[in-house]
Design an enzyme around this catalytic site. Structure first.
Site, PDB file in Angstrom:
ATOM      1  CG  LEU A   1      25.184  50.448  60.283  1.00 11.35           C
ATOM      2  CD1 LEU A   1      24.349  49.432  60.138  1.00 11.35           C
ATOM      3  CD2 LEU A   1      26.870  49.800  60.205  1.00 11.35           C
ATOM      4  CG  ASP A   2      27.943  54.945  55.328  1.00 14.41           C
ATOM      5  OD1 ASP A   2      28.171  56.019  56.273  1.00 14.41           O
ATOM      6  OD2 ASP A   2      28.831  54.496  54.632  1.00 14.41           O
ATOM      7  CE  LYS A   3      19.001  56.972  51.388  1.00 15.32           C
ATOM      8  NZ  LYS A   3      18.537  58.306  50.682  1.00 15.32           N
TER       9      LYS A   3
ATOM     10  NE  ARG B   1      30.627  54.068  50.920  1.00 14.98           N
ATOM     11  CZ  ARG B   1      29.604  55.187  50.747  1.00 14.98           C
ATOM     12  NH1 ARG B   1      29.232  55.639  51.896  1.00 14.98           N
ATOM     13  NH2 ARG B   1      29.648  55.517  49.517  1.00 14.98           N
TER      14      ARG B   1
END
Length: 337
Positions: free
Chosen positions: A146-148, A258
């Protein structure tokens, strides 16, 4: 960018899109994500960069079309991650795998600028050295990411068998198995259709750091499909200010949800990379919601559901995690409209 590489030197050719750019800005874009801008500036100051074979120390030097920029690339940094006592929200654990609810702000695996303080460091400490050799030195146990600044449910492998089976399942994205992944995204506005599919290839954006929807014929294009369903709308029913959308992935590209939601015209609230053009929408909101949105420090995206078959027993497993406190508070603010 055209590039030629030797043993220690990398030579880059400035093309039209780089004309007039500062040396440090242009070079950091070319070298991303392996080198940060501050790292590039330090290399320039150290005399490691040449323009047309002439050393240059001015990081603000403007570039021209056709110039060659040579950088003396330092040896690759490849430290073995060490365990760190970082608290984990463990949803399930056995001798084969561990499922956690990742908080926003936690980087998944070590990399340039983030060699410590990552989920990998936390897992090595929590699972002891049994994890260290699974899946490679830098990414032990990691089968997806997962993205930060995206929160939510993740699974990591603790054995070679579990790593192999889970990696195959995530690579297949559930097309021939029972992998299930769902995200909640708080987005600006509301899609015209309550449910839909975004089928649009992704590739590198012009800054070479972010991602963008690109033509499928482009060399770096990667097939990407996101399914969405509007769960709630907020504000005036004739012109909703925002909506909560559930997204499921048919593919798993970097920043896929996103980029796809922004492409649809409904970027994720708080997304500094893909929602900049919508920042002023917060000014139309009444207080205190306007202040909440402006202060929200990340994209409002949460991986709320993860389902898969246990890699050893075959038992169906399903884990859910509600949005964390910051996103829950933001949702409450919109629900109060």
């Amino acid at each position: 960018m055209n590039a030629t590489a030797g043993t220690d030197l990398l030579t880059l050719l400035v093309e039209e899109d780089g004309a007039g750019m500062r040396l440090d800005q242009w070079l950091s874009a070319q070298m991303a994500p392996d080198y940060s801008r501050s790292r590039i500036q330090a290399l320039i100051k150290a005399g490691a960069v040449q323009i047309d074979q002439v050393p240059v120390s001015d990081q603000k030097r403007k570039l021209g079309v056709g110039q060659s920029v040579t950088i003396d690339v330092p040896p690759a940094q490849d430290p073995e991650p060490q365990g760190e006592n970082i608290p984990l929200d463990v949803l399930f654990e056995d001798e084969h795998l561990i499922v956690i609810n990742k908080p926003a702000g936690l980087v998944v695996h070590p990399g340039a600028g983030n060699w410590t303080g990552t989920l990998v460091n936390a897992l090595i400490h929590h699972c002891s050295q049994s994890l260290s050799g699974i899946g490679g030195v830098k990414r032990p146990g990691i089968v997806h990411r997962l993205d930060k600044d995206t929160s939510g449910v993740m699974v990591a492998a603790k054995t070679d068998q579990a790593h192999r089976v889970l990696s195959d399942a995530f690579a297949d994205h559930g097309r021939s198995g029972d992998l299930e992944r769902a995200y909640l995204a708080l987005v600006w506005g509301t899609p015209d259709r309550a449910t839909g599919t975004i089928d649009a290839a992704l590739g590198r954006a012009s800054d070479r750091v972010r991602r963008a929807v690109v033509r499928e014929t482009r060399e770096d294009a990667r097939h990407a499909v996101t399914h969405y369903a509007v769960a709630e709308t907020f504000g005036d029913k004739t012109a909703p200010s925002a909506s909560l959308v559930e997204c499921t992935l048919e593919t798993g590209r970097t920043h896929q949800i996103r980029v796809h939601m922004a492409h649809l015209g409904h970027p994720v609230i708080g997304d500094a990379d893909y929602g900049q053009a919508f920042r002023t929408k917060a000014n139309r909101l009444a207080e205190p919601l306007r202040a909440q949105v402006v202060a929200f420090p990340r994209q409002a995206l949460h991986a709320w559901l993860l389902g898969f078959s246990h890699p050893v027993t075959g038992e169906p497993m399903r884990f859910e995690a509600p949005p964390p406190a910051d996103m829950a508070a933001l949702l409450a603010g919109f629900r109060a409209l």
